[in-house]
Write a protein that holds these residues in place. Sequence first.
Motif, PDB file in Angstrom:
ATOM      1  N   PRO A 141       0.830  -1.216   0.000  1.00 34.92           N
ATOM      2  CA  PRO A 141       0.000   0.000   0.000  1.00 34.92           C
ATOM      3  C   PRO A 141       0.856   1.253   0.000  1.00 34.92           C
ATOM      4  N   LYS A 142       0.494   2.187  -0.886  1.00 42.71           N
ATOM      5  CA  LYS A 142       1.223   3.451  -1.006  1.00 42.71           C
ATOM      6  C   LYS A 142       2.713   3.235  -1.243  1.00 42.71           C
ATOM      7  N   GLY A 143       3.067   2.089  -1.851  1.00 41.13           N
ATOM      8  CA  GLY A 143       4.466   1.808  -2.125  1.00 41.13           C
ATOM      9  C   GLY A 143       5.254   1.338  -0.928  1.00 41.13           C
ATOM     10  N   LEU A 144       4.587   1.094   0.202  1.00 38.29           N
ATOM     11  CA  LEU A 144       5.267   0.607   1.402  1.00 38.29           C
ATOM     12  C   LEU A 144       5.389  -0.910   1.311  1.00 38.29           C
ATOM     13  N   ILE A 173      -6.604  -2.474   3.660  1.00 37.01           N
ATOM     14  CA  ILE A 173      -5.948  -2.256   2.379  1.00 37.01           C
ATOM     15  C   ILE A 173      -5.989  -0.753   2.090  1.00 37.01           C
ATOM     16  N   SER A 174      -5.103  -0.299   1.216  1.00 31.49           N
ATOM     17  CA  SER A 174      -5.054   1.107   0.818  1.00 31.49           C
ATOM     18  C   SER A 174      -4.662   1.163  -0.647  1.00 31.49           C
ATOM     19  N   GLY A 175      -4.578   2.362  -1.204  1.00 31.79           N
ATOM     20  CA  GLY A 175      -4.101   2.493  -2.569  1.00 31.79           C
ATOM     21  C   GLY A 175      -2.737   1.836  -2.724  1.00 31.79           C
ATOM     22  N   GLY A 176      -2.567   1.023  -3.761  1.00 30.61           N
ATOM     23  CA  GLY A 176      -1.345   0.258  -3.945  1.00 30.61           C
ATOM     24  C   GLY A 176      -1.482  -1.180  -3.490  1.00 30.61           C
ATOM     25  N   SER A 177      -2.585  -1.474  -2.750  1.00 28.00           N
ATOM     26  CA  SER A 177      -2.848  -2.851  -2.318  1.00 28.00           C
ATOM     27  C   SER A 177      -3.501  -3.680  -3.415  1.00 28.00           C
ATOM     28  N   LEU A 192      -7.512 -12.041  -4.199  1.00 27.85           N
ATOM     29  CA  LEU A 192      -6.683 -10.874  -4.479  1.00 27.85           C
ATOM     30  C   LEU A 192      -7.417  -9.624  -3.995  1.00 27.85           C
ATOM     31  N   THR A 193      -6.743  -8.831  -3.166  1.00 25.01           N
ATOM     32  CA  THR A 193      -7.350  -7.594  -2.670  1.00 25.01           C
ATOM     33  C   THR A 193      -7.552  -6.633  -3.838  1.00 25.01           C
ATOM     34  N   THR A 194      -8.780  -6.224  -4.036  1.00 23.62           N
ATOM     35  CA  THR A 194      -9.154  -5.536  -5.266  1.00 23.62           C
ATOM     36  C   THR A 194      -9.651  -4.118  -5.041  1.00 23.62           C
ATOM     37  N   LEU A 195     -10.410  -3.880  -3.994  1.00 21.01           N
ATOM     38  CA  LEU A 195     -10.957  -2.539  -3.801  1.00 21.01           C
ATOM     39  C   LEU A 195     -11.302  -2.323  -2.340  1.00 21.01           C
ATOM     40  N   GLY A 196     -11.329  -1.043  -1.988  1.00 18.65           N
ATOM     41  CA  GLY A 196     -11.776  -0.628  -0.669  1.00 18.65           C
ATOM     42  C   GLY A 196     -12.645   0.598  -0.821  1.00 18.65           C
ATOM     43  N   ILE A 197     -13.540   0.794   0.114  1.00 12.94           N
ATOM     44  CA  ILE A 197     -14.393   1.982   0.130  1.00 12.94           C
ATOM     45  C   ILE A 197     -13.888   2.882   1.243  1.00 12.94           C
ATOM     46  N   GLY A 200     -15.565   9.491   4.191  1.00 12.09           N
ATOM     47  CA  GLY A 200     -16.899   9.646   4.762  1.00 12.09           C
ATOM     48  C   GLY A 200     -17.050   8.814   6.022  1.00 12.09           C
ATOM     49  N   ASP A 201     -18.140   8.060   6.084  1.00 16.17           N
ATOM     50  CA  ASP A 201     -18.392   7.239   7.260  1.00 16.17           C
ATOM     51  C   ASP A 201     -18.067   5.771   7.007  1.00 16.17           C
ATOM     52  N   SER A 202     -17.250   5.481   5.951  1.00 19.60           N
ATOM     53  CA  SER A 202     -16.884   4.102   5.614  1.00 19.60           C
ATOM     54  C   SER A 202     -15.656   3.681   6.400  1.00 19.60           C
ATOM     55  N   GLN A 203     -15.719   2.488   6.988  1.00 17.41           N
ATOM     56  CA  GLN A 203     -14.592   1.953   7.725  1.00 17.41           C
ATOM     57  C   GLN A 203     -14.479   0.458   7.475  1.00 17.41           C
ATOM     58  N   ASN A 204     -13.254   0.015   7.177  1.00 18.77           N
ATOM     59  CA  ASN A 204     -12.957  -1.409   7.026  1.00 18.77           C
ATOM     60  C   ASN A 204     -13.859  -2.107   6.011  1.00 18.77           C
ATOM     61  N   LEU A 205     -14.152  -1.429   4.920  1.00 16.20           N
ATOM     62  CA  LEU A 205     -14.916  -2.037   3.832  1.00 16.20           C
ATOM     63  C   LEU A 205     -13.942  -2.373   2.711  1.00 16.20           C
ATOM     64  N   ASN A 206     -13.367  -3.560   2.802  1.00 15.58           N
ATOM     65  CA  ASN A 206     -12.324  -3.991   1.874  1.00 15.58           C
ATOM     66  C   ASN A 206     -12.747  -5.309   1.237  1.00 15.58           C
ATOM     67  N   PHE A 207     -12.343  -5.508  -0.034  1.00 14.00           N
ATOM     68  CA  PHE A 207     -12.869  -6.634  -0.788  1.00 14.00           C
ATOM     69  C   PHE A 207     -11.768  -7.320  -1.594  1.00 14.00           C
ATOM     70  N   ALA A 208     -11.945  -8.628  -1.766  1.00 12.64           N
ATOM     71  CA  ALA A 208     -11.008  -9.434  -2.556  1.00 12.64           C
ATOM     72  C   ALA A 208     -11.786 -10.326  -3.509  1.00 12.64           C
ATOM     73  N   ILE A 209     -11.256 -10.498  -4.715  1.00 10.61           N
ATOM     74  CA  ILE A 209     -11.871 -11.436  -5.660  1.00 10.61           C
ATOM     75  C   ILE A 209     -11.395 -12.849  -5.322  1.00 10.61           C
ATOM     76  N   PRO A 210     -12.215 -13.886  -5.588  1.00 13.66           N
ATOM     77  CA  PRO A 210     -11.897 -15.245  -5.150  1.00 13.66           C
ATOM     78  C   PRO A 210     -10.653 -15.830  -5.833  1.00 13.66           C
TER      79      PRO A 210
END
Length: 236
Positions: A141-144, A173-177, A192-197, A200-210
């Motif tokens: 994430p973020k190149g880290l 997850i974050s950008g770069g994940s 595979l970690t694919t997207l996060g929301i 705003g009021d979004s927390q820990n909404l992270n998703f992976a494709i199977p």
Amino acid sequence: MSRRLAPTTALAALAALTALAMAAIAGPARALTPAELFAQVAPSVWRVQTFDRDGLPLGQGSGVVTGFAELVTNCHVLAKAQRVQIRRDGLPQPLPARLARWDVQRDLCQLSVPGLTAPAVRLGRADQATVGQAAYTVGHPKGLDLTLAAGLVSSIRRNDAGQLVLLQTSAAISGGSSGGALFNEQGELLGLTTLGIFGGDSQNLNFAIPAEWILDLPRRHEAARAAARAAAAASR
């Protein structure tokens, strides 16, 4: 009247019973500690870097080794790229990569990386994941480089046909994940970690494709190429 088994049949039966007994004794695979899991899988998770036609940096994400000199990532990580390379801290030079297979609909792409000798991860079964089980993300994430995060499988997301399309997780997850790995406690790849929301009021909404989609990639890639060739021929 009793029947005697032929020697070969008896040996086969004995082998089968022995295998069942050993499996019962062994039980499920031991859960790894986070430190053990990271040590096992870290060599297989790489940073993916993309460049435009002028050689300027375009973007970056993560990728997971799934075969000899092969790595998978999200297709959106490679968007508009004219050149792709993978790298990680501690290596003097990045490794050039080329697009080998793609399934844009599922956001799953495979890169061929000559010279890559990193071990392939073990594929798990996303369709056997359960809400509440431990889950770990590893990515860049973020190149880290090689960031480990722990969480849970938060939900199993299916489409209207009942097919599994996303695993939701509280592991960060974050950008770069994108294109990074979601593992179970045994160090098996769930997805595979694919997207996060975010925001705003979004927390820990992270998703992976199977992870199972990786096995289906060669077939779907060839089907997409065949459809494209047929469409091109029809338009002539």
